[in-house]
Design an enzyme around this catalytic site. Structure first.
Site, PDB file in Angstrom:
ATOM      1  N   ARG A  20      76.558  38.763  52.150  1.00 12.56           N
ATOM      2  CA  ARG A  20      75.977  37.446  51.842  1.00 12.56           C
ATOM      3  C   ARG A  20      76.706  36.805  50.651  1.00 12.56           C
ATOM      4  O   ARG A  20      76.411  35.683  50.266  1.00 12.56           O
ATOM      5  CB  ARG A  20      74.483  37.579  51.522  1.00 12.56           C
ATOM      6  CG  ARG A  20      73.642  38.137  52.659  1.00 12.56           C
ATOM      7  CD  ARG A  20      73.700  37.291  53.928  1.00 12.56           C
ATOM      8  NE  ARG A  20      73.189  35.960  53.707  1.00 12.56           N
ATOM      9  CZ  ARG A  20      73.524  34.888  54.430  1.00 12.56           C
ATOM     10  NH1 ARG A  20      74.374  35.008  55.430  1.00 12.56           N
ATOM     11  NH2 ARG A  20      73.012  33.700  54.169  1.00 12.56           N
ATOM     12  N   SER A  21      77.651  37.540  50.067  1.00 10.18           N
ATOM     13  CA  SER A  21      78.340  36.993  48.890  1.00 10.18           C
ATOM     14  C   SER A  21      79.091  35.686  49.183  1.00 10.18           C
ATOM     15  O   SER A  21      79.047  34.767  48.359  1.00 10.18           O
ATOM     16  CB  SER A  21      79.305  38.028  48.311  1.00 10.18           C
ATOM     17  OG  SER A  21      78.580  39.109  47.804  1.00 10.18           O
ATOM     18  N   THR A  66      83.797  45.919  47.612  1.00  9.58           N
ATOM     19  CA  THR A  66      82.619  46.678  48.028  1.00  9.58           C
ATOM     20  C   THR A  66      83.039  47.875  48.869  1.00  9.58           C
ATOM     21  O   THR A  66      84.239  48.183  48.976  1.00  9.58           O
ATOM     22  CB  THR A  66      81.589  45.733  48.706  1.00  9.58           C
ATOM     23  OG1 THR A  66      80.390  46.476  48.936  1.00  9.58           O
ATOM     24  CG2 THR A  66      82.086  45.155  50.015  1.00  9.58           C
ATOM     25  N   LYS A  70      85.409  50.571  46.287  1.00 14.08           N
ATOM     26  CA  LYS A  70      85.016  50.381  44.890  1.00 14.08           C
ATOM     27  C   LYS A  70      85.649  51.402  43.931  1.00 14.08           C
ATOM     28  O   LYS A  70      85.912  51.081  42.779  1.00 14.08           O
ATOM     29  CB  LYS A  70      83.488  50.467  44.755  1.00 14.08           C
ATOM     30  CG  LYS A  70      82.771  49.245  45.287  1.00 14.08           C
ATOM     31  CD  LYS A  70      81.271  49.458  45.243  1.00 14.08           C
ATOM     32  CE  LYS A  70      80.624  48.422  44.376  1.00 14.08           C
ATOM     33  NZ  LYS A  70      79.167  48.440  44.410  1.00 14.08           N
ATOM     34  N   ASP A  82      85.250  49.582  30.018  1.00 21.15           N
ATOM     35  CA  ASP A  82      84.576  50.856  29.741  1.00 21.15           C
ATOM     36  C   ASP A  82      83.461  51.107  30.739  1.00 21.15           C
ATOM     37  O   ASP A  82      83.257  52.224  31.202  1.00 21.15           O
ATOM     38  CB  ASP A  82      83.977  50.838  28.323  1.00 21.15           C
ATOM     39  CG  ASP A  82      85.065  50.920  27.274  1.00 21.15           C
ATOM     40  OD1 ASP A  82      86.218  51.217  27.649  1.00 21.15           O
ATOM     41  OD2 ASP A  82      84.771  50.664  26.097  1.00 21.15           O
ATOM     42  N   ASN A  91      83.382  46.589  40.916  1.00 22.30           N
ATOM     43  CA  ASN A  91      82.959  45.651  41.969  1.00 22.30           C
ATOM     44  C   ASN A  91      83.587  44.272  41.770  1.00 22.30           C
ATOM     45  O   ASN A  91      83.402  43.383  42.585  1.00 22.30           O
ATOM     46  CB  ASN A  91      81.431  45.535  42.035  1.00 22.30           C
ATOM     47  CG  ASN A  91      80.860  44.773  40.849  1.00 22.30           C
ATOM     48  OD1 ASN A  91      81.501  44.670  39.804  1.00 22.30           O
ATOM     49  ND2 ASN A  91      79.675  44.235  41.002  1.00 22.30           N
ATOM     50  N   ASP A 107      77.517  45.649  38.406  1.00 28.95           N
ATOM     51  CA  ASP A 107      76.299  46.098  39.100  1.00 28.95           C
ATOM     52  C   ASP A 107      75.186  46.476  38.112  1.00 28.95           C
ATOM     53  O   ASP A 107      74.017  46.159  38.332  1.00 28.95           O
ATOM     54  CB  ASP A 107      76.596  47.318  39.994  1.00 28.95           C
ATOM     55  CG  ASP A 107      77.241  46.925  41.315  1.00 28.95           C
ATOM     56  OD1 ASP A 107      77.093  45.763  41.736  1.00 28.95           O
ATOM     57  OD2 ASP A 107      77.901  47.788  41.929  1.00 28.95           O
ATOM     58  N   GLY A 136      76.608  55.897  44.884  1.00 26.76           N
ATOM     59  CA  GLY A 136      77.371  54.956  44.061  1.00 26.76           C
ATOM     60  C   GLY A 136      76.474  54.031  43.253  1.00 26.76           C
ATOM     61  O   GLY A 136      76.724  53.786  42.066  1.00 26.76           O
ATOM     62  N   ALA A 137      75.422  53.520  43.864  1.00 23.90           N
ATOM     63  CA  ALA A 137      74.537  52.579  43.167  1.00 23.90           C
ATOM     64  C   ALA A 137      73.810  53.274  42.020  1.00 23.90           C
ATOM     65  O   ALA A 137      73.607  52.687  40.951  1.00 23.90           O
ATOM     66  CB  ALA A 137      73.545  51.973  44.154  1.00 23.90           C
ATOM     67  N   TYR A 224      67.227  45.672  49.653  1.00 25.77           N
ATOM     68  CA  TYR A 224      66.644  44.324  49.753  1.00 25.77           C
ATOM     69  C   TYR A 224      66.540  43.830  51.197  1.00 25.77           C
ATOM     70  O   TYR A 224      66.215  42.665  51.431  1.00 25.77           O
ATOM     71  CB  TYR A 224      67.392  43.317  48.872  1.00 25.77           C
ATOM     72  CG  TYR A 224      68.858  43.235  49.168  1.00 25.77           C
ATOM     73  CD1 TYR A 224      69.342  42.368  50.143  1.00 25.77           C
ATOM     74  CD2 TYR A 224      69.766  44.010  48.471  1.00 25.77           C
ATOM     75  CE1 TYR A 224      70.690  42.298  50.422  1.00 25.77           C
ATOM     76  CE2 TYR A 224      71.112  43.954  48.739  1.00 25.77           C
ATOM     77  CZ  TYR A 224      71.561  43.085  49.717  1.00 25.77           C
ATOM     78  OH  TYR A 224      72.908  43.024  50.001  1.00 25.77           O
TER      79      TYR A 224
END
Ligand code: NAP
Length: 278
Positions: A20-21, A66, A70, A82, A91, A107, A136-137, A224
């Protein structure tokens, strides 16, 4: 090369059609009258380095990156912030005028800003955080929770070894809990995060006993789709403040847009509607 070149940006991933970016950045470009474009680019791993090196020559000022690129892009950048180094992934790429490629990770910023705006009473320093998931998140979540001063992070993941790996990297503040006892993490927790992909459309729900959850906790889900996961619904029924994951996507995009196009875009209901496609 003309200074009047139209600025271009992209999101690079594979697959990328679902992203959706492009809709979000196109909305901001329109809204602020900036004559630029932001496009989705499906790039195979084998072509990544060649594509990224060619982009500045074509007028690209930067790109989002993405899955699955990444981590790889860190090795292609001349400068790594950093926070991107700590998270172990980028990202956002910025193609600087001096030819250098700068890699950042926004993020964690998106995660924190979403909580700050969605739960104004959020006080992360006042108690432990509990995090489900160690992918990753979760790395960005851990880095930013440490950054905002949480006293302790309780972490649980289906594959325990991954959580143990994060504990080693992120240090003594992180305490690992077995997945089958993950509900125990909630006792006294002030910040509760689902950073696993459970609850996403097509995946089972994150099912965890919420008996120990205090109504003072702020609960968020990185998933989401759907906006209200079963996990958030149950936390809300338990009296907690809940924050959905869409805002993280919006807030992580804002600093990247500013770096490329020179103006900080507003994260508002219009931006939210655009990303939801309504
Ligand atoms: P990832 O690296 O693939 O990690 C997936 C995580 O989910 C791992 O911890 C994995 O556990 C766990 N998991 C998957 N299926 C499971 C199952 N059936 N039972 C238990 N655990 C399971 O993915 P990611 O990049 O970290 O993303 C995680 C979620 O966050 C995704 O839904 C993604 O869409 C969302 N996300 C949202 C935003 C945002 O802006 N809101 C940003 C980034 C990511 P194992 O280690 O055991 O496999």
């Amino acid at each position: 090369m003309s200074d009047r070149r139209i600025p271009l940006a992209a999101v690079i991933g594979s697959p990328i059609a679902h992203s959706r970016s492009p809709a979000l950045h196109a909305h901001w470009l329109r809204r602020y009258g900036i004559p630029g474009y932001y496009i989705p680019m499906d790039v195979a791993q084998a072509d990544l380095a060649e594509v990224i090196r060619a982009m500045p020559k074509m007028g690209f000022v930067g790109a989002n990156v993405t899955i699955p690129h990444k981590e790889t892009v860190l090795g292609l950048a001349d400068l790594v912030t950093d926070r991107a180094a700590l998270i172990g992934a980028a990202n956002t790429l910025i193609f600087r005028k001096d030819g250098k490629i700068h890699a950042d990770n926004t993020d964690g910023y998106g995660f924190v800003e979403n909580l700050r705006s969605g739960a104004v009473d959020w006080a992360p320093k006042t108690g432990p955080a509990a995090v489900f998931g160690a992918g990753g998140a979760a790395r960005a979540v851990l880095a930013s929770l440490i950054d905002v001063g949480v006293p302790e992070i309780r972490l649980s993941n289906r594959t325990r070894a991954r959580a143990d790996g994060l504990q080693k990297e992120f240090g003594a503040k992180v305490k690992v809990f077995d997945w089958v006892q993950a509900g125990n993490m909630l006792d006294g927790a002030m910040t509760v995060v689902n950073a696993s992909s459970l609850g996403m459309v097509g995946k089972p729900d994150l099912r965890v006993p919420l008996d120990a959850l205090s109504a003072k906790a702020v609960v968020t889900d990185l998933v989401y789709t759907p906006l209200e996961t079963a996990f958030l619904k149950h936390a809300s029924e338990a009296g907690c403040s809940v924050v959905d994951g869409l805002g993280m996507l919006l807030y992580q995009a804002a600093p990247a847009f500013e770096r490329w196009f020179g103006m900080r875009p507003e994260v508002d209901d219009n931006a939210r509607r655009i990303v939801l496609g309504i």
